[in-house]
Scaffold this motif. Structure first.
Motif, PDB file in Angstrom:
ATOM      1  N   SER B 102       0.839  -1.176   0.000  1.00  0.00           N
ATOM      2  CA  SER B 102       0.000   0.000   0.000  1.00  0.00           C
ATOM      3  C   SER B 102       0.889   1.246   0.000  1.00  0.00           C
ATOM      4  O   SER B 102       1.865   1.303   0.740  1.00  0.00           O
ATOM      5  N   LEU B 103       0.572   2.212  -0.839  1.00  0.00           N
ATOM      6  CA  LEU B 103       1.405   3.412  -0.929  1.00  0.00           C
ATOM      7  C   LEU B 103       0.923   4.478   0.043  1.00  0.00           C
ATOM      8  O   LEU B 103      -0.242   4.855   0.028  1.00  0.00           O
ATOM      9  N   MET B 104       1.833   4.964   0.879  1.00  0.00           N
ATOM     10  CA  MET B 104       1.437   5.975   1.859  1.00  0.00           C
ATOM     11  C   MET B 104       1.680   7.374   1.315  1.00  0.00           C
ATOM     12  O   MET B 104       2.373   8.190   1.916  1.00  0.00           O
ATOM     13  N   ASP B 123      14.843   6.095 -12.374  1.00  0.00           N
ATOM     14  CA  ASP B 123      14.939   5.120 -11.302  1.00  0.00           C
ATOM     15  C   ASP B 123      14.942   5.903 -10.002  1.00  0.00           C
ATOM     16  O   ASP B 123      15.628   6.911  -9.878  1.00  0.00           O
ATOM     17  N   CYS B 124      14.144   5.468  -9.044  1.00  0.00           N
ATOM     18  CA  CYS B 124      13.995   6.239  -7.819  1.00  0.00           C
ATOM     19  C   CYS B 124      15.308   6.344  -7.048  1.00  0.00           C
ATOM     20  O   CYS B 124      15.624   7.384  -6.488  1.00  0.00           O
ATOM     21  N   TRP B 125      16.084   5.249  -7.034  1.00  0.00           N
ATOM     22  CA  TRP B 125      17.359   5.307  -6.312  1.00  0.00           C
ATOM     23  C   TRP B 125      18.317   6.257  -7.009  1.00  0.00           C
ATOM     24  O   TRP B 125      19.043   7.012  -6.374  1.00  0.00           O
ATOM     25  N   ALA B 140       7.248  12.536  -0.470  1.00  0.00           N
ATOM     26  CA  ALA B 140       6.356  12.021  -1.510  1.00  0.00           C
ATOM     27  C   ALA B 140       7.008  10.952  -2.375  1.00  0.00           C
ATOM     28  O   ALA B 140       8.219  10.864  -2.490  1.00  0.00           O
ATOM     29  N   CYS B 141       6.133  10.180  -2.989  1.00  0.00           N
ATOM     30  CA  CYS B 141       6.543   9.185  -3.975  1.00  0.00           C
ATOM     31  C   CYS B 141       7.228   9.899  -5.135  1.00  0.00           C
ATOM     32  O   CYS B 141       6.733  10.891  -5.649  1.00  0.00           O
ATOM     33  N   LEU B 142       8.390   9.377  -5.528  1.00  0.00           N
ATOM     34  CA  LEU B 142       9.146  10.021  -6.599  1.00  0.00           C
ATOM     35  C   LEU B 142       8.534   9.726  -7.966  1.00  0.00           C
ATOM     36  O   LEU B 142       8.795  10.411  -8.941  1.00  0.00           O
ATOM     37  N   GLY B 143       7.770   8.657  -8.011  1.00  0.00           N
ATOM     38  CA  GLY B 143       7.072   8.337  -9.254  1.00  0.00           C
ATOM     39  C   GLY B 143       7.955   7.887 -10.393  1.00  0.00           C
ATOM     40  O   GLY B 143       7.584   7.993 -11.557  1.00  0.00           O
ATOM     41  N   LEU B 144       9.146   7.394 -10.076  1.00  0.00           N
ATOM     42  CA  LEU B 144      10.029   6.944 -11.148  1.00  0.00           C
ATOM     43  C   LEU B 144      10.027   5.423 -11.272  1.00  0.00           C
ATOM     44  O   LEU B 144      10.726   4.849 -12.097  1.00  0.00           O
ATOM     45  N   GLY B 145       9.271   4.785 -10.399  1.00  0.00           N
ATOM     46  CA  GLY B 145       8.933   3.388 -10.640  1.00  0.00           C
ATOM     47  C   GLY B 145       9.964   2.321 -10.336  1.00  0.00           C
ATOM     48  O   GLY B 145       9.969   1.287 -10.982  1.00  0.00           O
ATOM     49  N   SER B 146      10.834   2.538  -9.358  1.00  0.00           N
ATOM     50  CA  SER B 146      11.736   1.447  -8.986  1.00  0.00           C
ATOM     51  C   SER B 146      10.935   0.240  -8.496  1.00  0.00           C
ATOM     52  O   SER B 146      11.297  -0.907  -8.744  1.00  0.00           O
ATOM     53  N   CYS B 147       9.851   0.523  -7.806  1.00  0.00           N
ATOM     54  CA  CYS B 147       9.012  -0.564  -7.282  1.00  0.00           C
ATOM     55  C   CYS B 147       8.330  -1.293  -8.424  1.00  0.00           C
ATOM     56  O   CYS B 147       8.230  -2.513  -8.428  1.00  0.00           O
ATOM     57  N   VAL B 148       7.880  -0.532  -9.419  1.00  0.00           N
ATOM     58  CA  VAL B 148       7.197  -1.141 -10.555  1.00  0.00           C
ATOM     59  C   VAL B 148       8.135  -2.140 -11.231  1.00  0.00           C
ATOM     60  O   VAL B 148       7.733  -3.223 -11.641  1.00  0.00           O
ATOM     61  N   LYS B 157       1.633   0.307 -11.148  1.00  0.00           N
ATOM     62  CA  LYS B 157       1.870   1.178 -12.301  1.00  0.00           C
ATOM     63  C   LYS B 157       1.946   2.624 -11.813  1.00  0.00           C
ATOM     64  O   LYS B 157       1.487   2.948 -10.716  1.00  0.00           O
ATOM     65  N   ILE B 158       2.552   3.467 -12.623  1.00  0.00           N
ATOM     66  CA  ILE B 158       2.664   4.877 -12.270  1.00  0.00           C
ATOM     67  C   ILE B 158       1.540   5.645 -12.951  1.00  0.00           C
ATOM     68  O   ILE B 158       1.314   5.491 -14.143  1.00  0.00           O
ATOM     69  N   GLU B 159       0.838   6.443 -12.157  1.00  0.00           N
ATOM     70  CA  GLU B 159      -0.197   7.276 -12.740  1.00  0.00           C
ATOM     71  C   GLU B 159      -0.134   8.628 -12.044  1.00  0.00           C
ATOM     72  O   GLU B 159      -0.068   8.682 -10.812  1.00  0.00           O
ATOM     73  N   ILE B 162       2.414   9.090  -9.176  1.00  0.00           N
ATOM     74  CA  ILE B 162       2.508   8.211  -8.008  1.00  0.00           C
ATOM     75  C   ILE B 162       2.199   6.776  -8.428  1.00  0.00           C
ATOM     76  O   ILE B 162       1.726   6.523  -9.536  1.00  0.00           O
ATOM     77  N   VAL B 163       2.462   5.869  -7.503  1.00  0.00           N
ATOM     78  CA  VAL B 163       2.263   4.466  -7.817  1.00  0.00           C
ATOM     79  C   VAL B 163       0.844   4.045  -7.463  1.00  0.00           C
ATOM     80  O   VAL B 163       0.314   4.423  -6.423  1.00  0.00           O
ATOM     81  N   ILE B 164       0.231   3.307  -8.355  1.00  0.00           N
ATOM     82  CA  ILE B 164      -1.082   2.736  -8.082  1.00  0.00           C
ATOM     83  C   ILE B 164      -0.890   1.223  -7.959  1.00  0.00           C
ATOM     84  O   ILE B 164      -0.245   0.614  -8.797  1.00  0.00           O
ATOM     85  N   ASP B 178      11.309  -2.962   0.006  1.00  0.00           N
ATOM     86  CA  ASP B 178      12.696  -2.508   0.119  1.00  0.00           C
ATOM     87  C   ASP B 178      13.200  -1.811  -1.137  1.00  0.00           C
ATOM     88  O   ASP B 178      14.305  -1.282  -1.150  1.00  0.00           O
ATOM     89  N   SER B 179      12.410  -1.863  -2.199  1.00  0.00           N
ATOM     90  CA  SER B 179      12.879  -1.245  -3.429  1.00  0.00           C
ATOM     91  C   SER B 179      12.604   0.253  -3.431  1.00  0.00           C
ATOM     92  O   SER B 179      13.000   0.958  -4.336  1.00  0.00           O
ATOM     93  N   CYS B 180      11.907   0.730  -2.420  1.00  0.00           N
ATOM     94  CA  CYS B 180      11.514   2.136  -2.419  1.00  0.00           C
ATOM     95  C   CYS B 180      12.449   2.964  -1.547  1.00  0.00           C
ATOM     96  O   CYS B 180      12.545   2.737  -0.342  1.00  0.00           O
ATOM     97  N   PRO B 181      13.170   3.913  -2.139  1.00  0.00           N
ATOM     98  CA  PRO B 181      14.094   4.721  -1.339  1.00  0.00           C
ATOM     99  C   PRO B 181      13.377   5.660  -0.375  1.00  0.00           C
ATOM    100  O   PRO B 181      13.993   6.177   0.555  1.00  0.00           O
ATOM    101  N   LYS B 182      12.111   5.898  -0.595  1.00  0.00           N
ATOM    102  CA  LYS B 182      11.382   6.796   0.298  1.00  0.00           C
ATOM    103  C   LYS B 182      10.701   6.023   1.424  1.00  0.00           C
ATOM    104  O   LYS B 182      10.074   6.621   2.302  1.00  0.00           O
ATOM    105  N   TYR B 183      10.771   4.725   1.393  1.00  0.00           N
ATOM    106  CA  TYR B 183      10.161   3.849   2.409  1.00  0.00           C
ATOM    107  C   TYR B 183       8.686   4.158   2.627  1.00  0.00           C
ATOM    108  O   TYR B 183       8.199   4.186   3.745  1.00  0.00           O
ATOM    109  N   ILE B 184       7.975   4.399   1.544  1.00  0.00           N
ATOM    110  CA  ILE B 184       6.559   4.745   1.692  1.00  0.00           C
ATOM    111  C   ILE B 184       5.651   3.628   1.237  1.00  0.00           C
ATOM    112  O   ILE B 184       4.448   3.813   1.113  1.00  0.00           O
ATOM    113  N   LEU B 185       6.205   2.462   0.965  1.00  0.00           N
ATOM    114  CA  LEU B 185       5.345   1.313   0.682  1.00  0.00           C
ATOM    115  C   LEU B 185       5.297   0.467   1.947  1.00  0.00           C
ATOM    116  O   LEU B 185       6.331   0.144   2.529  1.00  0.00           O
ATOM    117  N   HIS B 186       4.090   0.160   2.374  1.00  0.00           N
ATOM    118  CA  HIS B 186       3.928  -0.615   3.607  1.00  0.00           C
ATOM    119  C   HIS B 186       2.928  -1.727   3.356  1.00  0.00           C
ATOM    120  O   HIS B 186       2.052  -1.602   2.508  1.00  0.00           O
TER     121      HIS B 186
HETATM  122  S1  SF4 Z   1       6.675   4.130  -4.249  1.00  0.00           S
HETATM  123 FE1  SF4 Z   1       8.837   4.444  -3.891  1.00  0.00          FE
HETATM  124  S2  SF4 Z   1       9.875   3.137  -5.410  1.00  0.00           S
HETATM  125 FE2  SF4 Z   1       7.742   3.341  -6.042  1.00  0.00          FE
HETATM  126  S3  SF4 Z   1       7.761   5.056  -7.499  1.00  0.00           S
HETATM  127 FE3  SF4 Z   1       7.248   5.896  -5.466  1.00  0.00          FE
HETATM  128  S4  SF4 Z   1       9.225   6.519  -4.626  1.00  0.00           S
HETATM  129 FE4  SF4 Z   1       9.667   5.148  -6.337  1.00  0.00          FE
END
Ligand code: SF4
Ligand code: SF4
Ligand code: SF4
Ligand code: SF4
Lengths: 443, 273, 322
Positions: B102-104, B123-125, B140-148, B157-159, B162-164, B178-186
C-alpha cells in the motif's frame, strides 16, 4: 622547474573556462538571513546546540561534533537564531539548517572579517595533539569537495608512516578559480598554514601541486616557499582529473594508492589549498571555518567574481550584486561542471565546500538520450582508474553485479571523464553511482 | 573444404565443450533428492520471486522439508495452498493472512508540485543520488517506478506521478517494500482498505503547504475512531489494522482527505446521507 | 521555495564532448571515399550502383525493423549505412541486385538485429553477409570483374584465386606497385590498398581506430608469409603480394577494427590483431578458399568476449608499491 608531471592513465581536456582567474578576492554583503547547514562534512551528524531566539556571536558553535569523524559548525556573524528548519542544500540533499538573523544586515562582510585580531603564533609551542584538536574545534573540513573532517585525515594510525605531504592546488575543474586566487593572494598565509601541518609530521617534505595553466600561482607560491627547503612547488600538466587525490599523488610521487586504499597507505597526506588557509586562520586569527572563497561564474553572471560570503548565504542573495537574471536560471551548479551537483532551490545556502556557484541558462544545457554502447572504448581509455567502464555499467544496468566487479565499481572516483567522452551519451558515472548504491544497500 | 567446415567446426566445438561441461557439472553436483521436495514445489505457486527469503521456490521447498517446518510461509501462496502443503508435510502451516502493498502517499500532480526537472536515469534510487525530493513534499513518492520494476506480478503502475497498486494482482510478496528509497510502501492486510495516504511527519502548517492532501496531524480521526484504531504521532496518523473495523468514520472527518479507501468507498460519505 | 520555472536536475558531468555515434559512423563511411573513387576509376559506374544499392538495402531493412519491432532503433544513426558500404566493398561490383539484397538482409538481420541491435552483435555484420554469400553463391562470388571492363561480361579470378588454382607461376608477372594501386581483379574494396590506407590514417588521426589491430594484423601476415616465402619461394608467394591482395588492408583497417566487434583492452587488441593475421595466413596457404581475411576476422570476433574478460587493462592501484 622540472618537467611537467602528470598521472599515467586516462584523463581528459575539457574546456577550461576559467574566466574569473583575474578577479581578485572580494567580500560580499551580509544577507538578511543566513541558513547554516548543521552537517557540512562526511561522517557522524552533529548535534545542534543553537537555541531558538538565542543570540549568537561570530565564531560561536551552532552544532557540535559528535565524535571523531564529525565536525563543528560555527556562526559566521553575530545575530539571533530564528529557527532550525529542514532546507534543500546545493547538493540536492534536504538537511537541518540553523536560520540566523544577522546583526549587521547589509554591511560588507569584509568589515566583520577585518575586525578579527591577528595573533602572533609560535607553532613550536603546540604539541601535535593540540594542533589536531585546534583544527577539529575550528570545524575544518576538506574544502576541495567532499568535506571530510581535516583532523581525521591528519591522524593516520601509527602503522602508516607518512613521509610526504601534498598540497592540492591543481584546481582541475573548469570554471573554478577560487583556489587559484588564494594561491596568488594568500601565499604567505598558506605557507604558514603548511608549516603548521608540517609540524604534525615532523617536518616531512611538502609538495604543492599546481596545474600549469596557473603560471602566476606557481610563481607566487615558489616565491613564498623559497625560504623553506623542504617545501617545493610542482607544476603539473593540465589534465583532468589532475586534482583527484589518487591522481595527484601519482603525478607527484609516482606512487599508486592501492585499490580500496587511502593516500596514507602510500605514506602521503593530501590537503587542499583552501583547507590550509583555513588552518592558518584557525591558528593566527582563532577563527573557525565560517566562510570561504567562492567563484561565481557561468553564462548568466554579468560580473564574475571570486568572493567571500558568510557561510549560509542563500543563493538568491547573489542575484542583485552579480547581475544574475533569476528568471533565466535553469542550471545551478554547486561546484564545477565535471563533479558539481545540481541544486533545485534558488534559496540553497553556500557551505564550507562550495568552491563555485555556476549559473547557466537553457542554452548551456542539452538533454541527451542514452544510446546503445558501440564499444568504442573511449570510456576505458580516459578512465584515470583504468576501469572497464563499458562492461561495468552494462552489468550494473542488467542488475548483475558480481563480486569481482564490485571492487572495480567501488574504485571509481566519480570524476565523470567516462560520461564526458562517451559518443553514445551513456550515463556512465550515473550508472556507476547506482552500482555503488546497490552495493551499499546489500551490505 | 576447410572454410566450409570451419564454422561447423567452431559451432560443433562450442557445443561439445559446453555439453561436456554440463555433463560433468550435473554428475558432480548431483545429489539424491528427497522426492517430497518436488511435491512441495509443485504445490507452491511457482512465482520464483524469492520473497520468502530463499533463492526461489526450489530452495524454499528444500528448506521446508529439511527442517520439516513451515515457519517461513510463502508470501505468495494463498491460505488454502499453504494449508495443503502443511497437510502434505504433516506440520503446522504458518499464519496466513494475505497482505498487500500500500502506498502511503497521494502526492499526485494535482495535489503537490514537482520542484525540479529531472533528466537523469528513470529510477527512484538514481534520483535520490542527485536530490532528496522531487516534489514540494519531501516524503512524496518520486514516481520513477523502482518498485514497478521489481514487482514480479505486474501489480503496480505509475499514474499522475505516483504508484497505483492493484490489490487483486498484488500477492503480498513484499519485494517492493525494500525497493523504495522513500520507504513509503507498507504492507497491510488485504481487504483492510482504509489507509492513511501520507507519510509526511512535518508539522501541520508545513505539511499543508507542501501538499493539498497531507496529513496535518489534527487528531480528528483519532477522536472519532470508536475502536481506538487510529493514532497520530509526529503529525502523522497511523492505523492499527488489528483494531480497524473499516467503519470509515475517520475518512469522513479528515479535513485534508489524507485517509482514503482503496478501491473506492464502501460506506456513503457522511455529508451525503 | 517556489520557483517560477523549475531548475534542471541531472547527474554530473554537466558537459559532454560533441562526439556522437552518428558522427563516428558517418566519418568512417566518409573515410572510404578515396577507396571508392579508385574503385570507380577501375570498374566504372557499377561501383556506384553496388554501393548505393547495398546502402539503400541495409538502411531500408533496418528502418523497417525499427518500424515494426522497436522504435528505439535509429536506422539513420549511420551504422546501417556503414555496414552497407562495407558490404558493397566486399562484393564483386557486378553482383546482381538480389544478391546485394540478400547480403543486406543477412547483414542487418542475422549479423546485427538478432543479437539485440547496435553494440550487441558479436560478428561484424558485413562480414557475416559476405561469408554467407560466399558459401551460398560460390560462383558469383568468385568471378570478379577485371579492371577497366565496361560491362560485367569480362570476369576473372582475383590474384589470390589465380595463385590458388594456377600456382605461383600465374602471379609471377604481377607488379607489386600495380597491386598496391588496385590494378587487379577483385571486390570493390580489395583493390587499391593505398587509398584504403589513406582513409585509415584519417581515422587514426581522428582516433576512431587505434594502431594495435591493423599493425598486428598486417604485420603478422607479412612476417608469416615472409617466412614461408624465404623457405620456399618456388611454392609460396612473396609477402608483398599477400599484403596488397585479398582485402587484407580493407579487413585490417575497417573490418577488424570495427568498434563493436573488436576487443576493448590493449592486450585484447594485440591478441586479436595477431589472431586475425595468423588465421588469414593459415587459410590462404593451406585452406581451400583463396581468401582468408573474412574467416579469420569472424573467427576472432567469436573470442572477443573472452579476450575482454581475461586480458583486461591494468587498473589503477592494483599492483602494490612500497
Ligand atoms: S513508491 Fe517508492 S519506489 Fe515506487 S515510485 Fe514511489 S518513490 Fe519510487
Ligand atoms: S567516473 Fe569512474 S569510471 Fe568514469 S572515468 Fe572517472 S573513475 Fe573512471
Ligand atoms: S564510451 Fe560509451 S560507447 Fe564507448 S565503450 Fe564506453 S560506454 Fe560504450
Ligand atoms: S505490489 Fe508487487 S512487489 Fe509489492 S507486494 Fe504486491 S506483488 Fe509484491
Amino acid at each position: 622547474m622540472s618537467l611537467l608531471k602528470t598521472f599515467n592513465r586516462g584523463g581528459i581536456h575539457p574546456p577550461e573556462e576559467k574566466h574569473s582567474a583575474n578577479e581578485p578576492i572580494t567580500y560580499g554583503t551580509i544577507p538578511v538571513q543566513l541558513m547554516i547547514p548543521v552537517n557540512q562534512h562526511i561522517g557522524k551528524p552533529t548535534e545542534v546546540v543553537a537555541e531558538r531566539r538565542a543570540a549568537v556571536k561570530r565564531g560561536e558553535i551552532l552544532a557540535k561534533s559528535t565524535g571523531f569523524v564529525s565536525s563543528n559548525v560555527h556562526s559566521p556573524v553575530d545575530g539571533v537564531v530564528q529557527k532550525i528548519v529542514k532546507f534543500p542544500l546545493l547538493g540536492g540533499q534536504i538537511s537541518d539548517c540553523v536560520v540566523i538573523k544577522p546583526a549587521n544586515i547589509g554591511e560588507n562582510f569584509k568589515d566583520i572579517i577585518d575586525a578579527d585580531t591577528l595573533n602572533e603564533v609560535n607553532i613550536e609551542g603546540f604539541s601535535k595533539d593540540e594542533i589536531k584538536s585546534k583544527i577539529d574545534e575550528a570545524g575544518i573540513v576538506g574544502m576541495g569537495g567532499a568535506g571530510f573532517p581535516t583532523h581525521v585525515k591528519l591522524s593516520p594510525p601509527a602503522e602508516k608512516p607518512i613521509d610526504q605531504l601534498i598540497i592540492n592546488g591543481a584546481e582541475c575543474e573548469p570554471y573554478i578559480t577560487s583556489d587559484h586566487r588564494l594561491m596568488l593572494q594568500k601565499s604567505d598565509e598558506m605557507v604558514k598554514g603548511i608549516r603548521i601541518l608540517q609540524k604534525l609530521f615532523d617536518d616531512i617534505p611538502v609538495t604543492i601541486g599546481i596545474e600549469n595553466n596557473k603560471p602566476d600561482a606557481v610563481k607566487s607560491m615558489t616565491e613564498a616557499t623559497a625560504p623553506y627547503k623542504n617545501i617545493t612547488v610542482q607544476a603539473l600538466q593540465v589534465k583532468y582529473p589532475q586534482g583527484g587525490e589518487k591522481q595527484l599523488i601519482e603525478s607527484i610521487t609516482g606512487r599508486e594508492v592501492p585499490s580500496k586504499g587511502l593516500p596514507m597507505d602510500v605514506g602521503v597526506v593530501v590537503q587542499n589549498v583552501a583547507t590550509v588557509v583555513a588552518v592558518y586562520d584557525a591558528f593566527y586569527y582563532k577563527r573557525p571555518l565560517t566562510e570561504r572563497v567562492t567563484t561565481i561564474s557561468g553564462n548568466l553572471v554579468d560580473k564574475l567574481v571570486n568572493i567571500v560570503y558568510p557561510m549560509g548565504t542563500p543563493v538568491s542573495h547573489l542575484f542583485e550584486p552579480h547581475g544574475i537574471d533569476r528568471e533565466k536560471i535553469r542550471l545551478l551548479l554547486g561546484g564545477g561542471p565535471m563533479m558539481g551537483r545540481t541544486a533545485f532551490s534558488l534559496e540553497s545556502p553556500i557551505g564550507k565546500t562550495t568552491s563555485a556557484l555556476l549559473f547557466f541558462d537553457d542554452s548551456a544545457y542539452e538533454a541527451r538520450e542514452e544510446n546503445p554502447c558501440i564499444r568504442c572504448g573511449n570510456c576505458i581509455d580516459v578512465c584515470p582508474m583504468g576501469l572497464p567502464v563499458a562492461q561495468l555499467t552494462e552489468i550494473i544496468q542488467a542488475n548483475n553485479i558480481s563480486t569481482s566487479s564490485k571492487e572495480d565499481i567501488l574504485d571509481c572516483i566519480e570524476c565523470g571523464s567516462c560520461s564526458y567522452v562517451c559518443p553514445a551519451d551513456r550515463r556512465l558515472v550515473e550508472w556507476i553511482r547506482i552500482g555503488k548504491n546497490i552495493i551499499r544497500r546489500e551490505k | 573444404m576447410f572454410e566450409i567446415l570451419l564454422p561447423g567446426l567452431i559451432l560443433g566445438g562450442f557445443a561439445l565443450i559446453s555439453s561436456t561441461g554440463l555433463f560433468f557439472a550435473s554428475k558432480k553436483f548431483y545429489v539424491e533428492e528427497d522426492p517430497r521436495i518436488e511435491k512441495v514445489v509443485d504445490m507452491l505457486p511457482g512465482a520464483n520471486c524469492g520473497a520468502c527469503g530463499f533463492a526461489g521456490c526450489q530452495a524454499y521447498a528444500e528448506n521446508a522439508i529439511h527442517k520439516m517446518s513451515l515457519e517461513t510461509t510463502c508470501p505468495v501462496a494463498t491460505e488454502e495452498e499453504m494449508f495443503q502443503i502443511s497437510e502434505f508435510m504433516g506440520v503446522d502451516s504458518g499464519s496466513g493472512i494475505k497482505m498487500v502493498s500500500s502506498l502511503m502517499c497521494n502526492g499526485t500532480d494535482a495535489n503537490t508540485q514537482h520542484i525540479a526537472e529531472y533528466h537523469g536515469i528513470e529510477d527512484c534510487w538514481a534520483y535520490t543520488l542527485i536530490a532528496d525530493a522531487n516534489k514540494a513534499c519531501a516524503f512524496a513518492c518520486l514516481g520513477l517506478g523502482s518498485c514497478v520494476t521489481v514487482c514480479p506480478f505486474d501489480a503496480m503502475k505509475i499514474e499522475n506521478s505516483i504508484v497505483i497498486i492493484d490489490e487483486e494482482k498484488c500477492t503480498g510478496c513484499t519485494l517492493c517494500i525494500d525497493s523504495c528509497p522513500k520507504y513509503i510502501l507498507h504492507m497491510r492486510p488485504a481487504g483492510k482498505t482504509v489507509t492513511v495516504t501520507c507519510f509526511n511527519t512535518d508539522n501541520g502548517a508545513m505539511a499543508k503547504k507542501a501538499c493539498n492532501v497531507a496529513c496535518i496531524g489534527c487528531m480528528k480521526c483519532e477522536k472519532v475512531c470508536e475502536d481506538d484504531a487510529i493514532h497520530v504521532n509526529d503529525f502523522l496518523a497511523k492505523i492499527d489494522y488489528d483494531k480497524c473495523t473499516l467503519c470509515e468514520k475517520c475518512v469522513d472527518v479528515c479535513p485534508t482527505d489524507a485517509i482514503q479507501v482503496m478501491g473506492g468507498r464502501v460506506h456513503v460519505a457522511a455529508e451525503n446521507v | 521555495m517556489e520557483n517560477k520555472h523549475l531548475l534542471i536536475l541531472d547527474s554530473s558531468p554537466h558537459g559532454r564532448l560533441t562526439d556522437s555515434t552518428k558522427k563516428i559512423m558517418y566519418t568512417v563511411t566518409l573515410s572510404l571515399i578515396p577507396a571508392l573513387a579508385v574503385a570507380y576509376w577501375f570498374f566504372g559506374w557499377s561501383v556506384i550502383r553496388t554501393v548505393v544499392l547495398t546502402s539503400i538495402f541495409t538502411v531500408g531493412i533496418e528502418w523497417l525493423i525499427a518500424k515494426v519491432f522497436d522504435d528505439k532503433i535509429d536506422a539513420f544513426d549511420g551504422s546501417a549505412l556503414l555496414t552497407g558500404v562495407l558490404l558493397a566493398m566486399n562484393l564483386p561490383s557486378n553482383s546482381p541486385w538480389w544478391m546485394l539484397f540478400i547480403g543486406a538482409l543477412v547483414a542487418v538481420v542475422l549479423g546485427k538485429q538478432v543479437f539485440g541491435g547496435l553494440g550487441q552483435n558479436i560478428f561484424n555484420p558485413a562480414l557475416v553477409a559476405r561469408v554467407f554469400l560466399l558459401i551460398s553463391f560460390p560462383v558469383a562470388m568468385t568471378s570478379w570483374p577485371k579492371p577497366g571492363a565496361l560491362s560485367d561480361a569480362v570476369t576473372g579470378a582475383t590474384p589470390l584465386g589465380m595463385l590458388k588454382t594456377e600456382g605461383i607461376g600465374a602471379i609471377a608477372k604481377m607488379d607489386v606497385m600495380n597491386l598496391a594501386m588496385g590494378n587487379m581483379g577483385g571486390s570493390l574494396g580489395e583493390i587499391s590498398a593505398l587509398a584504403l590506407l589513406l582513409g585509415g590514417i584519417y581515422l587514426f588521426i581522428k582516433k576512431y581506430i587505434t594502431w594495435e589491430i591493423p599493425v598486428l594484423f598486417i604485420g603478422t601476415v607479412f612476417v608469416m608469409t615472409g617466412i614461408f616465402w624465404l623457405a620456399d619461394p618456388a611454392k609460396f608467394a612473396n609477402p608483398a603480394f599477400h599484403l596488397f591482395t585479398g582485402g587484407l588492408i580493407l579487413g585490417a583497417l575497417y573490418m577488424a577494427t570495427d568498434m563493436v566487434t573488436s576487443p576493448l583492452s590493449f592486450k585484447g587488441k594485440l591478441i586479436f590483431g595477431f589472431g586475425c593475421g595468423f588465421f588469414t595466413v593459415i587459410i590462404r596457404l593451406f585452406g581451400s578458399y583463396p581468401e582468408g581475411v573474412s574467416f579469420a576476422i569472424l573467427l576472432m570476433n567469436a573470442v572477443v568476449p573472452l579476450l575482454d574478460r581475461y586480458f583486461p587493462d591494468k587498473k589503477f592501484g592494483v599492483v602494490k608499491n612500497g
